[in-house]
Write a protein that holds these residues in place. Sequence first.
Motif, short mmCIF file in Angstrom:
data_model
loop_
_atom_site.label_atom_id
_atom_site.label_comp_id
_atom_site.label_asym_id
_atom_site.label_seq_id
_atom_site.Cartn_x
_atom_site.Cartn_y
_atom_site.Cartn_z
N ARG A 37 0.89 -1.25 0.17
CA ARG A 37 -0.28 -0.02 -0.16
C ARG A 37 0.79 1.15 0.06
O ARG A 37 0.54 2.14 -0.57
N TRP A 38 2.02 1.14 0.78
CA TRP A 38 2.88 2.38 0.78
C TRP A 38 3.42 2.79 -0.85
O TRP A 38 3.45 3.94 -0.92
N TRP A 39 3.68 1.75 -1.73
CA TRP A 39 4.28 2.02 -2.90
C TRP A 39 3.21 2.47 -3.91
O TRP A 39 3.30 3.56 -4.58
N LEU A 40 1.90 1.93 -3.46
CA LEU A 40 0.69 2.41 -4.13
C LEU A 40 0.28 3.90 -4.19
O LEU A 40 0.18 4.72 -4.83
N TRP A 41 0.12 4.22 -2.65
CA TRP A 41 0.15 5.64 -2.20
C TRP A 41 1.23 6.69 -2.99
O TRP A 41 1.00 7.81 -3.49
N THR A 42 2.23 6.20 -2.79
CA THR A 42 3.67 6.96 -3.42
C THR A 42 3.37 7.32 -4.67
O THR A 42 3.36 8.48 -5.37
N PHE A 43 2.92 6.05 -5.70
CA PHE A 43 2.96 6.15 -7.04
C PHE A 43 1.68 7.21 -7.30
O PHE A 43 1.92 8.03 -8.29
N TYR A 44 0.48 7.06 -6.48
CA TYR A 44 -0.66 7.85 -6.85
C TYR A 44 -0.25 9.47 -6.68
O TYR A 44 -0.52 10.42 -7.16
N ALA A 45 0.51 9.65 -5.36
CA ALA A 45 0.97 11.01 -5.09
C ALA A 45 2.01 11.65 -6.19
O ALA A 45 1.76 12.61 -6.54
N THR A 46 2.96 10.72 -6.67
CA THR A 46 3.75 11.22 -7.71
C THR A 46 2.89 11.56 -9.05
O THR A 46 3.14 12.60 -9.57
#
Length: 309
Positions: A37-46
């Motif tokens: 989930r941390w990777w997905l949220w980072t991706f969405y933020a970028t």
Amino acid sequence: MANEIPQVGKRVDDATGTETVGHEWDGIEELNTPLPRWWLWTFYATCVWALGYVILYPAIPLLDKGTEGALGWTSRGQLTEELAAEAAARAPVMEAVATTPLERLQEDAGLMQQAVAGGAAAFRVHCVQCHGANAAGSEGYPNLTDDEWLWGGDLAAIEYTLTNGIRHPGATQTRTSLMPAFGRDGILSGEQVNSVTNYVLSLTGEGSATAAGAELFANNCAVCHGADGGGLRQFGTPSLNDAVWLYGDSREAIRRQIFEPRHGVMPAWEERLDPATIRMLAAYVHSLGGGEDFVEAVELAAAEPNEQD
């Protein structure tokens, strides 16, 4: 050769409890492991950040230009603002250098120090290509760190030379002196050129002179270089009786210069630099070790007009 066997539907792996992607290769199945989930949220933020950047700043190249961005910011505009701010910060010093009488510039130690620092920066940009990073010069380019000056070494003389240049085409006040091509133009014969060469060498204790060579020098060279070969500053002619040579000190180099001389050219910097920067350059060159005092230079020129410093 192994073949992929399609698997209908997906199943849950017993060992890991993770659903498979639904295909098999030689008995190997791929797990459909979800991303952290941390990777997905980072991706969405970028993605959100990139979208905002494209909207606000220049980002997308078009046929003749790029998108301008909602903020109207450009790197060129930022550079222009920074240069303007730097110019504004330097303006008081530049004005003080430009308006202070040249002969009084050295009396203000702080202002002189700032002028030298500014001149050093300008020297690195405009002068090192010819005079070298250490200002020691090379063949055809004068050393600016010694006591030998063709046109004078006080601040006024250096500033004038920088402003108007040396043999600069189109500059009406440029420093000008042209040595005749004694051999090429037939003013002297080859034997006479050799005699003058030997005489010039003898002025520094290298070689022996003849009476014919001395007479030829007196009749053809002394008018510019002085009777003793010490040079005449008003003509920008070098001293021939010391160890400093602009185009080499070998017999062949001296003979070549007499036969068909080379004449260096320096730009008239008034066409490229503002007066304050030129004055800073003069201050820097003057500080390199060979600069003369203004009063001393005037007295020297009046008392010993036939000697180059």
